[in-house]
Design a protein around this motif. Structure first.
Motif, short mmCIF file in Angstrom:
data_model
loop_
_atom_site.label_atom_id
_atom_site.label_comp_id
_atom_site.label_asym_id
_atom_site.label_seq_id
_atom_site.Cartn_x
_atom_site.Cartn_y
_atom_site.Cartn_z
N TYR A 107 0.85 -1.19 0.00
CA TYR A 107 0.00 0.00 0.00
C TYR A 107 0.88 1.24 0.00
CZ TYR A 107 0.96 -0.31 5.03
OH TYR A 107 1.58 -0.41 6.24
N GLU A 108 0.30 2.34 -0.45
CA GLU A 108 1.03 3.59 -0.50
C GLU A 108 0.07 4.76 -0.30
OE1 GLU A 108 2.79 4.15 -4.39
OE2 GLU A 108 1.02 3.34 -5.41
N ARG A 109 0.59 5.80 0.32
CA ARG A 109 -0.16 7.04 0.48
C ARG A 109 0.15 7.93 -0.72
NH1 ARG A 109 -4.25 8.32 3.76
NH2 ARG A 109 -3.18 7.20 5.45
N LEU A 110 -0.87 8.35 -1.44
CA LEU A 110 -0.68 9.18 -2.62
C LEU A 110 -0.59 10.65 -2.23
CD1 LEU A 110 -3.13 7.35 -5.05
CD2 LEU A 110 -0.68 6.96 -4.70
N ALA A 111 -0.13 11.47 -3.17
CA ALA A 111 0.15 12.87 -2.87
C ALA A 111 -1.09 13.64 -2.42
CB ALA A 111 0.78 13.54 -4.09
N ASP A 112 -2.26 13.23 -2.89
CA ASP A 112 -3.49 13.94 -2.52
C ASP A 112 -4.08 13.44 -1.20
OD1 ASP A 112 -4.57 11.50 -3.21
OD2 ASP A 112 -5.79 12.25 -4.87
N GLY A 113 -3.37 12.51 -0.53
CA GLY A 113 -3.81 12.00 0.75
C GLY A 113 -4.58 10.69 0.68
N SER A 114 -5.01 10.29 -0.52
CA SER A 114 -5.76 9.04 -0.67
C SER A 114 -4.81 7.85 -0.60
CB SER A 114 -6.54 9.04 -1.98
OG SER A 114 -5.66 9.10 -3.09
N LEU A 115 -5.39 6.65 -0.57
CA LEU A 115 -4.61 5.42 -0.45
C LEU A 115 -4.73 4.57 -1.71
CD1 LEU A 115 -5.58 4.30 3.17
CD2 LEU A 115 -3.30 5.03 2.43
N HIS A 116 -3.64 3.91 -2.05
CA HIS A 116 -3.63 2.87 -3.09
C HIS A 116 -3.21 1.57 -2.41
CE1 HIS A 116 -1.17 0.82 -6.47
NE2 HIS A 116 -2.41 0.39 -6.50
N VAL A 117 -4.07 0.56 -2.53
CA VAL A 117 -3.80 -0.75 -1.94
C VAL A 117 -3.76 -1.78 -3.06
CG1 VAL A 117 -4.58 -2.50 -0.30
CG2 VAL A 117 -5.02 -0.07 0.17
#
Length: 229
Positions: free
Chosen positions: A21-31
């Protein structure tokens, strides 16, 4: 990976993030979750979502986390697109949550000619995509599209079974609603990504153990079962 880069899922070449998982620049998450579904094929997975499991079968799917299952929207038997799955479930150690998945046409999210080429080349054998929200009454656009996040299940048939890539984009619509990255992060904490990753891996591993038999039994008029003896 940001959501506008999801065409990368059409290429079987390993991605920088297959599980994690990673935190994207706009604050949302990618799992991202890679699950090897031994003995399964893409046609089985697409059928499973068309079958629209009731609560009993939803618990079969994940006997630890799944609690209840209902469906609304387009309930045509030949497609899952247009239906909405209304569920209550746990996300591993995260307490019960109301969730909704609104299934959409993959070509809404993937570049149509690239998606069709990947299907023709057998780089993709199934695609189940949709909009997701952590509420049974989520905000919607004027034409009824659920606002929240996105779900992508992209599978490829192999000699041993189905290689399934599940990618979730959580909080995707929050920045457009005016939230700052810090505010988005408060809405979708990192613990959600951890719980979702474990949950998704477990649920599709559980499903792989029951799906082949169910698929043959429910489609025996078209697919002749093979006797074990």
């Amino acid at each position: 990976m940001i959501f506008t880069d999801v065409d990368q899922l059409l290429d079987p070449t390993p991605l920088p993030l297959e599980t994690g998982y990673e935190r994207l620049a706009d604050g949302s998450l990618h799992v991202a979750v890679r699950t090897d579904m031994h003995g399964c094929v893409g046609a089985m997975l697409e059928w499973w979502f068309r079958w629209r499991c009731d609560t009993q079968k939803y618990i079969w799917w994940h006997p630890i986390d799944h609690i209840s299952s209902n469906w609304t929207g387009n309930l045509a038997p030949d497609t899952h697109i247009g239906s909405e799955h209304i569920v209550v479930e746990r996300l591993t150690e995260i307490d019960t949550a109301d969730l909704i998945v609104q299934f959409r046409d993959p070509e809404e999210f993937l570049t149509p000619h690239l998606y069709r080429k990947a299907r023709e080349n057998a780089d993709v054998s199934c695609a189940v995509t949709g909009r997701i929200a952590t509420s049974h009454t989520p905000p919607r656009t004027d034409d009824g599209q659920v606002l929240g996040g996105r779900l992508m299940h992209i599978g490829r048939d192999t000699p041993w079974g189905l290689a399934l890539r599940s990618h979730f984009f959580v909080g995707t619509d929050l920045p457009a609603a005016g939230l700052t990255p810090a505010e988005v992060e408060q809405q979708v904490p990192t613990a959600l990504a951890v719980g979702l990753l474990q949950h998704a891996y477990n649920e599709f591993t559980f499903l792989s153990r029951i799906l082949p038999g169910l698929y043959v039994a429910e489609n025996r008029d078209d697919i002749a079962p093979v006797a074990p003896w």
